[in-house]
Design an enzyme around this catalytic site. Structure first.
Site, PDB file in Angstrom:
ATOM      1  N   ASP A  39      -5.890   2.033   2.899  1.00 25.62           N
ATOM      2  CA  ASP A  39      -5.461   1.232   4.216  1.00 25.62           C
ATOM      3  C   ASP A  39      -6.482   0.004   4.235  1.00 25.62           C
ATOM      4  OD1 ASP A  39      -3.351   2.809   4.666  1.00 25.62           O
ATOM      5  OD2 ASP A  39      -4.238   4.043   6.105  1.00 25.62           O
ATOM      6  N   LYS A  62      -4.052   2.656   9.426  1.00 31.94           N
ATOM      7  CA  LYS A  62      -3.228   1.496   8.984  1.00 31.94           C
ATOM      8  C   LYS A  62      -3.059   0.500  10.015  1.00 31.94           C
ATOM      9  CE  LYS A  62      -0.257   4.820   6.399  1.00 31.94           C
ATOM     10  NZ  LYS A  62      -1.343   5.668   6.408  1.00 31.94           N
ATOM     11  N   GLY A  80      -3.949  11.253  -1.136  1.00 35.70           N
ATOM     12  CA  GLY A  80      -4.717  12.096  -0.019  1.00 35.70           C
ATOM     13  C   GLY A  80      -4.368  13.563  -0.211  1.00 35.70           C
ATOM     14  N   LYS A  90       0.707  -1.185  -0.040  1.00 35.73           N
ATOM     15  CA  LYS A  90      -0.050  -0.157  -0.034  1.00 35.73           C
ATOM     16  C   LYS A  90       0.869   1.111  -0.082  1.00 35.73           C
ATOM     17  CE  LYS A  90      -2.420   3.542   1.736  1.00 35.73           C
ATOM     18  NZ  LYS A  90      -2.079   4.690   2.649  1.00 35.73           N
ATOM     19  N   GLY A 129      -0.716   8.438   0.099  1.00 38.48           N
ATOM     20  CA  GLY A 129      -1.016   9.242  -0.874  1.00 38.48           C
ATOM     21  C   GLY A 129      -0.145  10.572  -0.662  1.00 38.48           C
TER      22      GLY A 129
END
Length: 255
Positions: A162, A217, A43, A10, A13
């Site tokens: 996440d 997370k 993000g 992952k 952002g």
């Protein structure tokens, strides 16, 4: 590292607008030489565009509040600009990267999130089509997944990346789930936590030490471990480079 079972990576952002980060990340991914699925956020860029459009930016428990106008910006940035930028960087390393969102091929069946209240067009991932992802991995492809998905009625939903990464890891029975962030580890003050058990993580959440964007997370990490993922790493690109070299990285969360 178990090179037979997939890894889910992952990407936070806050880093995807940096050419240097994309170069280093792509180099690491190319060197892994194993089945891999990437899930990404965006993000910072979503926030910038919302501000340019004079749209309100609010968070509740680390999750972005997404109203009718904001969801259009979210999908535009995540599934368009950022997804293809990551795919392009991976292609330059000779990888067969394929960009798609949770909406494509019905990859992620989502539903609207009702708790915490007031999030708007924010969803949570339900069923992930792991068979589809496994088929792509068998073909030697590298799926790059935007977390934007839709519910059974076709409503577009913004899902925290996440949460999507955790669901993908469970669906694939991944050996490892890695959260690549802009911080080297879970922090307790200025102290980097190198190893964290599930019980310790819950304690730090209750104490208010794990907060903000780190909260989803760590919660996703705990859910992944409960579902059979062997280990979860939270680190930055430097930590991932060290991990590839067989060195200790922070933070490693185990059940």
């Amino acid at each position: 590292m178990d090179n037979r079972r997939p890894m889910v990576l992952k990407i936070g952002g806050g880093e995807v607008d940096s050419p240097e980060f994309l170069e280093r990340m792509s180099t690491v991914v190319a060197a892994l030489k194993r089945p891999l699925v990437i899930v990404h956020g965006a993000g910072k860029e979503i926030g910038r565009l919302l501000e340019k459009l004079a749209l309100e930016v609010r968070f509740v428990e680390g999750l972005r509040v997404t109203d009718d106008k904001a969801i259009e910006v979210v999908e535009m940035v995540l599934s368009g600009l950022v997804n293809k930028r990551i795919v392009g960087a991976l292609q330059l390393k000779g990888l067969k990267a394929l960009g798609l969102s949770g909406r494509d091929l019905g990859l992620i069946k989502a539903k609207k999130m009702t708790q915490p209240a007031g999030l708007g067009h924010v969803g949570e991932p339900g069923i992930v089509n792991a068979l589809l992802l496994n088929r792509m991995l068998e073909l030697g492809w590298l799926p790059v997944v935007s977390p934007v998905s839709q519910d059974e009625a076709g409503a577009v939903l913004n899902i925290n990346a996440d949460h999507v990464a955790q669901k993908v890891a469970l669906g694939l029975k991944a050996a490892e789930l890695v959260f690549l962030s802009n911080v080297p580890a879970v922090l307790e003050g200025d102290h980097e936590i190198g190893a964290l058990s599930g019980a310790d993580a819950e304690k730090l959440i209750k104490m208010g030490i794990i907060t903000g964007g780190m909260l989803p997370k760590v919660r996703s990490a705990l859910s992944a471990l409960e579902g059979g993922v062997q280990k979860v790493l939270i680190t930055d690109i430097s930590g991932m480079e060290r991990y590839l070299a067989g060195k200790v990285v922070a933070t490693m969360i185990t059940k």
